[in-house]
Design an enzyme around this catalytic site. Structure first.
Site, PDB file in Angstrom:
ATOM      1  N   ASP A 305       8.219   6.549 -25.523  1.00  0.00           N
ATOM      2  CA  ASP A 305       8.704   7.122 -25.688  1.00  0.00           C
ATOM      3  C   ASP A 305       9.125   8.650 -24.447  1.00  0.00           C
ATOM      4  OD1 ASP A 305      11.834   9.082 -25.561  1.00  0.00           O
ATOM      5  OD2 ASP A 305      11.510   9.504 -27.518  1.00  0.00           O
ATOM      6  N   HIS A 309       8.635  16.673 -19.132  1.00  0.00           N
ATOM      7  CA  HIS A 309       9.895  17.566 -18.583  1.00  0.00           C
ATOM      8  C   HIS A 309       9.233  18.943 -18.133  1.00  0.00           C
ATOM      9  CE1 HIS A 309      13.874  16.366 -20.852  1.00  0.00           C
ATOM     10  NE2 HIS A 309      13.354  16.823 -22.253  1.00  0.00           N
TER      11      HIS A 309
END
Lengths: 423, 314
Positions: A305, A309
């Site tokens: 996953d 960011h």
């Protein structure tokens, strides 16, 4: 063109192989395994002391391309993958524009082919624009190269639509990847509901939010006969639901992420936004159940996953920080911790990183048998190194493992016989 | 004893000795507030910024008065009037304020952990948490403890009942941690939708109903019910809430005859507390407000760099 990988310990769960041997790759494919191979003119790779395994396959990655290239792009993301030993990744459709149509799929594949360091298998969206309203053109997406469908990050709220997605995808023999969360139970939650959330005064996401959705989607898969893959399983209840579903023959597979078998919600203390992800870090009992699920075959794959960011999106108050962490470059050592702790055999760990995910999403990789593509990883399971997040090859540095001493380092990654990463 | 903290982020990082020192210091300051000239030069030349990202009347005024009575220069910033509406991040807002060299930043913020976030990033200012999300509200707990101590002469061994929305209350967390650290027994009661998991591990005795919590209590602390903030799924009606979790003259009789009635305000009269009780002889609600100024003077003074010895000479 020939490459001979010499003297390594080849572990290939697909063939039940675990032996010190040589591996010959010719014209991008595995040509032979054995000793005293005819390797005239071959490039030699000394693999003594190293494990030689099928290149890892991460079926849950956010490459952020197109649209969010400031976080990651196909080049940086696949470079990070190659450093982590991954030769194939499946990328989630929540790019901008969303991968809900052929042109986006083709863009991703072309860029990966021309500039990437790993095979990229796009995952198309279940619904157009991830809006949860109408189905994407699944046939067209499959033709363009998608290997499955998911509205990852935005669960399909309508049970009826999920039913139709499973039914429609079945037409094309494609899996539906479920981000299992009952949104009304998630509410404004930002971390696992429990003692730590109570103490920190943060709104909780209860385990039942995941279990209720997992149960629903399993029932819908059972009802429709569709193929369901449950993404990032984080709760004991979901593991058990999947275990029982498999036992009664439901077509369901599932994956778990390294952070969910490594960390608990205690990691959030100090309002650490790099411990904020969705699904959230759970309790010790959940971690234990996920580990058990990986060991006993309930869970088919380890998938990171990988969710890059920007610092600006994490360097804020906890409740407005974005969810997710990067995972490609730390997955192997975290898996090897499970081997060291006796949870998994080394062979099972490798299976969860290669053959398992390939079977789950029907990816034609994950084996070193003669004739298969020569995607190979060479790693030293004993090498210790200290993680410095700033040195990650990913564009983003959002990891809760910064400063950890990790054991197990990738030395070389080969894509169709060609070295794409070298330590 | 030197006060060992640069910031007041929560009760959680204060020891029993720290709490006692703050309460003693506040007791010394209290008298100033009743003088004709309510001002001492203690913090002259210091700059205090009250940075409020959430609406507040009582706490902000109390901090402002506390600063002014110690002769500090106090500046109030509320979120609606600030650059937050222009999209500035909390870090940038704080860094810009820090560039003007304040000594203390008193902050209220809707996000749990926001003052901790600032404390990590601002090298020079002291941060005082004036309430962060559903996490902590240390000055409230300290003024509550000061009020209780004034009346009961001690905190250890007292039975304190806190009733209401335990999940969303920062007042509860700070009081629970502080009171148990000082040796009191804290009981909590509220509807099942407002009891957070694991609260007993913070030291609370979780009661099944309000009556059980009230039984023999020395202090009854009622919490404001905030339907507008907590959404509509938690309670069927305020009427039913008042019936089962409102304090009135009848159920107050279950508590010790000299039990104190407290409320952090603002009150919903007729909901969590009836006016007969709020205005009755056992109520110390306005004393809480009065002590709030003294406690905040003590906090500003202690983090403002003075040592406790000087307080003694006041």
């Amino acid at each position: 063109m020939k490459t001979l990988i010499k003297g390594g310990r080849i572990i290939d769960p697909a063939q039940g192989l675990d032996a010190i041997s040589d591996l010959l790759i010719e014209n991008g494919k595995v040509a032979a395994i054995g000793s005293a191979l005819d390797a005239q003119g071959a490039a030699l790779i000394d693999a003594r002391g190293l494990i030689v395994a099928p290149g890892f396959v991460d079926i849950h990655v956010h490459l952020r391309d197109p649209g969010y290239e400031y976080k990651e792009d196909i080049v940086s993301g696949t470079r990070a993958a190659s450093r982590g030993g991954f030769t194939s990744v499946a990328c989630m459709p929540n790019s901008n524009p969303v991968n809900d149509n052929k042109s986006v799929t083709l863009y991703i594949r072309r860029k990966a082919r021309e500039e990437g360091f790993a095979n990229v298998y796009p995952v198309g969206s279940i619904t157009k624009g991830l809006k949860g309203e109408t189905l994407s053109e699944m046939g067209d997406l499959k033709e363009a190269g998608c290997i499955g469908f998911s509205d990852d990050g935005r669960p399909v709220a309508s049970a009826e639509l999920m039913r139709r997605a499973l039914e429609y995808a079945r037409t094309f023999e494609m899996p539906i990847i479920s981000h299992a969360e009952e949104l009304s139970l998630v509410g404004e939650g930002v971390m696992n509901e429990g003692f730590v959330a109570t103490e920190l005064g943060l709104k909780g996401i209860p385990w039942v939010a995941e279990d209720a959705a997992t149960a629903r989607d399993i029932m819908l898969a059972e009802f429709t006969g569709g193929r369901l893959h449950v993404a990032h399983v984080s709760t004991a209840g979901s593991v058990e639901l999947i275990r029982r579903a498999k036992a009664r023959g439901v077509r369901v597979t599932a994956e778990a992420a390294p952070h969910h078998f490594t960390l608990t919600d205690e990691a959030v203390r100090g309002y650490n936004t790099n411990a904020k992800m969705n699904p959230p870090l759970r309790s010790a009992a959940d971690v234990e159940a996920v580990r058990k699920g990986l060991a006993d075959g309930t869970l088919d794959a380890i998938a990171t996953d990988h969710a890059p960011h920007h610092l600006d999106e994490k360097n804020v108050e906890f409740n407005i920080a974005l969810n997710g962490i990067v995972g490609l470059e730390t997955a192997l050592p975290l898996c090897l911790r499970l081997v060291e702790e006796g949870v998994l055999s080394l062979s099972r760990a490798i299976e969860l990183l290669s053959l398992g995910p390939c079977k789950a999403l029907s990816i034609p990789r994950g084996s070193l048998a003669v004739g298969e593509v020569g995607d190979v990883v060479l790693f030293d399971p004993a090498a210790e190194w200290k993680l410095d997040a700033q040195k990650l090859l990913s564009k983003s540095k959002n990891t809760p493992f910064d400063g950890w001493t990790l054991k197990g380092a990738v030395k070389k990654t080969l894509l169709a016989g060609k070295v794409v990463f070298e330590d | 004893m030197e006060f060992p903290h640069k910031h007041i982020l929560g009760i959680d990082h204060l020891s029993a000795a720290d709490i006692s020192l703050i309460l003693d210091t506040a007791a010394n300051f209290k008298e100033i507030n009743t003088r004709d000239i309510k001002k001492v030069p203690t913090l002259r030349g210091k700059t205090i910024i009250n940075l409020f990202f959430e609406a507040s009347t009582r706490t902000r005024t109390s901090f402002e008065i506390a600063g002014k009575r110690l002769s500090a220069d106090t500046i109030n910033i509320s979120a609606s009037a600030s650059s937050v509406v222009k999209g500035e991040t909390l870090e940038d807002t704080a860094m810009n304020l820090e560039a003007m060299h304040p000594d203390i930043i008193v902050m209220r913020h809707g996000a749990s952990g926001a003052p901790h976030y600032l404390a990590k990033r601002l090298p020079n200012s002291s941060i005082i948490n004036a309430g962060d999300g559903a996490h902590e509200h240390p000055s409230q707990a300290l003024l509550d403890m000061m009020t209780i101590r004034e009346h009961k002469g001690k905190l250890a061994g007292l039975k304190v009942a806190i009733i209401g929305d335990i999940t969303h209350s920062r007042v509860v967390r700070s009081n629970l941690i502080g009171l148990t650290r000082m040796g009191a027994e804290v009981r909590v009661a509220g509807p099942g939708t407002m009891l957070p998991p694991g609260i007993e591990r913070l030291g609370a005795k979780v009661c099944t109903g309000m009556e059980q919590a009230l039984e023999g209590a020395d202090v009854v602390m009622m919490l404001r019910i905030q339907l507008e903030r907590q959404g509509k799924t938690l309670l069927p009606s305020l009427r039913e809430y008042a019936k089962y979790f409102g304090l009135n003259p009848v159920n107050l009789k279950l508590a010790s005859p000299d039990a104190l009635v407290m409320h952090p305000g603002p009150m919903n009269r007729g909901v969590e507390i009836s006016s007969f009780v709020a205005d009755g002889p056992q109520s110390v609600i306005l004393e809480q407000v009065e002590n709030g100024v003294a406690v905040r003077m003590a906090l500003l003074y202690l983090v403002g760099g003075a040592s406790a010895d000087e307080t003694a000479h006041k």
